[in-house]
Design a protein around this motif. Structure first.
Motif, PDB file in Angstrom:
ATOM      1  N   MET A   2       0.850  -1.208   0.000  1.00 18.63           N
ATOM      2  CA  MET A   2       0.000   0.000   0.000  1.00 18.63           C
ATOM      3  C   MET A   2       0.880   1.251   0.000  1.00 18.63           C
ATOM      4  O   MET A   2       1.890   1.308   0.694  1.00 18.63           O
ATOM      5  CB  MET A   2      -0.878   0.016   1.246  1.00 18.63           C
ATOM      6  CG  MET A   2      -1.890  -1.097   1.291  1.00 18.63           C
ATOM      7  SD  MET A   2      -3.271  -0.762   0.190  1.00 18.63           S
ATOM      8  CE  MET A   2      -4.176  -2.272   0.363  1.00 18.63           C
ATOM      9  N   SER A   3       0.469   2.284  -0.726  1.00 12.18           N
ATOM     10  CA  SER A   3       1.319   3.461  -0.858  1.00 12.18           C
ATOM     11  C   SER A   3       1.107   4.449   0.289  1.00 12.18           C
ATOM     12  O   SER A   3       0.114   4.383   1.022  1.00 12.18           O
ATOM     13  CB  SER A   3       0.997   4.146  -2.181  1.00 12.18           C
ATOM     14  OG  SER A   3      -0.264   4.752  -2.073  1.00 12.18           O
ATOM     15  N   LYS A   4       2.073   5.406   0.402  1.00  8.68           N
ATOM     16  CA  LYS A   4       1.958   6.469   1.402  1.00  8.68           C
ATOM     17  C   LYS A   4       0.666   7.265   1.177  1.00  8.68           C
ATOM     18  O   LYS A   4       0.008   7.682   2.117  1.00  8.68           O
ATOM     19  CB  LYS A   4       3.154   7.426   1.264  1.00  8.68           C
ATOM     20  CG  LYS A   4       4.375   6.955   1.995  1.00  8.68           C
ATOM     21  CD  LYS A   4       5.421   8.035   2.218  1.00  8.68           C
ATOM     22  CE  LYS A   4       5.674   8.930   1.038  1.00  8.68           C
ATOM     23  NZ  LYS A   4       6.904   9.718   1.098  1.00  8.68           N
ATOM     24  N   ASP A   5       0.336   7.482  -0.113  1.00 13.29           N
ATOM     25  CA  ASP A   5      -0.882   8.242  -0.442  1.00 13.29           C
ATOM     26  C   ASP A   5      -2.126   7.538   0.099  1.00 13.29           C
ATOM     27  O   ASP A   5      -3.043   8.169   0.606  1.00 13.29           O
ATOM     28  CB  ASP A   5      -1.032   8.391  -1.961  1.00 13.29           C
ATOM     29  CG  ASP A   5      -0.099   9.450  -2.511  1.00 13.29           C
ATOM     30  OD1 ASP A   5       0.528  10.166  -1.705  1.00 13.29           O
ATOM     31  OD2 ASP A   5       0.006   9.539  -3.740  1.00 13.29           O
ATOM     32  N   CYS A  33      -2.703  19.251   0.736  1.00  9.21           N
ATOM     33  CA  CYS A  33      -2.006  20.315  -0.006  1.00  9.21           C
ATOM     34  C   CYS A  33      -0.494  20.174   0.124  1.00  9.21           C
ATOM     35  O   CYS A  33       0.236  20.353  -0.849  1.00  9.21           O
ATOM     36  CB  CYS A  33      -2.451  21.699   0.474  1.00  9.21           C
ATOM     37  SG  CYS A  33      -4.092  22.094  -0.123  1.00  9.21           S
ATOM     38  N   THR A  34      -0.030  19.835   1.328  1.00 10.30           N
ATOM     39  CA  THR A  34       1.412  19.647   1.527  1.00 10.30           C
ATOM     40  C   THR A  34       1.913  18.542   0.594  1.00 10.30           C
ATOM     41  O   THR A  34       2.936  18.672  -0.075  1.00 10.30           O
ATOM     42  CB  THR A  34       1.696  19.269   3.003  1.00 10.30           C
ATOM     43  OG1 THR A  34       1.147  20.308   3.812  1.00 10.30           O
ATOM     44  CG2 THR A  34       3.159  19.115   3.292  1.00 10.30           C
ATOM     45  N   ARG A  35       1.168  17.452   0.514  1.00  7.43           N
ATOM     46  CA  ARG A  35       1.568  16.332  -0.356  1.00  7.43           C
ATOM     47  C   ARG A  35       1.535  16.766  -1.834  1.00  7.43           C
ATOM     48  O   ARG A  35       2.448  16.450  -2.601  1.00  7.43           O
ATOM     49  CB  ARG A  35       0.627  15.146  -0.112  1.00  7.43           C
ATOM     50  CG  ARG A  35       0.861  13.900  -0.943  1.00  7.43           C
ATOM     51  CD  ARG A  35       2.144  13.155  -0.635  1.00  7.43           C
ATOM     52  NE  ARG A  35       2.310  12.820   0.776  1.00  7.43           N
ATOM     53  CZ  ARG A  35       1.914  11.668   1.342  1.00  7.43           C
ATOM     54  NH1 ARG A  35       1.346  10.742   0.608  1.00  7.43           N
ATOM     55  NH2 ARG A  35       2.103  11.436   2.618  1.00  7.43           N
ATOM     56  N   LEU A  36       0.507  17.499  -2.215  1.00 10.16           N
ATOM     57  CA  LEU A  36       0.371  17.924  -3.620  1.00 10.16           C
ATOM     58  C   LEU A  36       1.540  18.824  -4.038  1.00 10.16           C
ATOM     59  O   LEU A  36       2.079  18.696  -5.139  1.00 10.16           O
ATOM     60  CB  LEU A  36      -0.960  18.673  -3.821  1.00 10.16           C
ATOM     61  CG  LEU A  36      -2.227  17.818  -3.678  1.00 10.16           C
ATOM     62  CD1 LEU A  36      -3.468  18.707  -3.562  1.00 10.16           C
ATOM     63  CD2 LEU A  36      -2.378  16.866  -4.868  1.00 10.16           C
ATOM     64  N   LYS A  37       1.942  19.733  -3.125  1.00 12.33           N
ATOM     65  CA  LYS A  37       3.047  20.657  -3.459  1.00 12.33           C
ATOM     66  C   LYS A  37       4.350  19.876  -3.656  1.00 12.33           C
ATOM     67  O   LYS A  37       5.155  20.214  -4.521  1.00 12.33           O
ATOM     68  CB  LYS A  37       3.216  21.694  -2.348  1.00 12.33           C
ATOM     69  CG  LYS A  37       2.139  22.765  -2.403  1.00 12.33           C
ATOM     70  CD  LYS A  37       2.265  23.754  -1.251  1.00 12.33           C
ATOM     71  CE  LYS A  37       1.043  24.654  -1.221  1.00 12.33           C
ATOM     72  NZ  LYS A  37       0.842  25.336   0.050  1.00 12.33           N
TER      73      LYS A  37
END
Ligand SMILES: C[S@@+](CC[C@H](N)C(=O)[O-])C[C@H]1O[C@@H](n2cnc3c(N)ncnc32)[C@H](O)[C@@H]1O
Length: 184
Positions: A1-4, A78-82
């Protein structure tokens, strides 16, 4: 499973109705949604980007990063998206705020929002802002897991919107249908 996947699950447990799904969208769904973007028609906005499952497929469709902006109300997403999408503008804001940035300029809006989970007045606020920001005739691209068009009939009537049912993506969990909304 991924971090996302785990970030998505944590945020879903914290705010089930805000996130509105238990897992990010699959690649086939993102690709189908991105296929409706006309890259020559102007900037594109994605609303409700989550961990960027659909964003990744928009980028794979060869959009220039500076042509893409994201509106996501969850600060951790948002932190992940950036971190993931260099050069893409990420707004930690509600989709309702979009019309403060563009009026009649966008070539497409792609939505991963759980619109039908929202009260009708909130759906109205979001769709009004989207159609204020879009160029005349440009589409809002939205998916749903259910059998009904993913924007309440009252909102469609009030804003003069028509819809086309595009493709059904069986290889998504759960299977999803893509709809295109336009001003009539
Ligand atoms: C069902 S998830 C979809 C995530 C991603 N697009 C995908 O398909 O995997 C919905 C996302 O919309 C965000 N969201 C909900 N209401 C919003 C609003 N009014 N404005 C911006 N984002 C919102 C949630 O935080 C969540 O990340």
């Amino acid at each position: 499973m991924s971090k996302d996947f785990f970030l998505f699950l944590r945020q879903t447990m914290r705010s089930p109705s805000g996130v509105g799904a238990v897992a990010p969208s699959g690649r086939a769904l993102g690709r189908a949604m991105a296929s409706h973007i006309d890259l020559d028609n102007g900037p594109v906005v994605e609303i409700g980007s989550g961990t960027g499952a659909i964003t990744r497929q928009i980028m794979a469709a060869a959009i220039k990063p500076e042509q893409l902006s994201l509106f996501e109300m969850n600060p951790e997403f948002c932190t992940r998206l950036k971190l993931k999408f260099n050069g893409v503008t990420v707004h930690n804001k509600k989709a309702q705020d979009m019309s403060n940035y563009w009026q009649g300029e966008l070539g497409a809006v792609i939505s991963g929002l759980p619109l039908l989970n929202m009260p009708v007045p909130v759906q109205h606020e979001i769709a009004s802002s989207v159609f204020c920001a879009l160029k005349p005739g440009a589409p809002m691209i939205q998916f749903t897991y259910g059998p009904k068009p993913p924007l309440d009939e009252q909102v469609r009537d009030e804003l003069g919107l028509v819809y086309t049912k595009a493709e059904r993506i069986w290889f998504n969990l759960p299977p999803a249908t893509v709809y295109l909304f336009r001003k009539s």
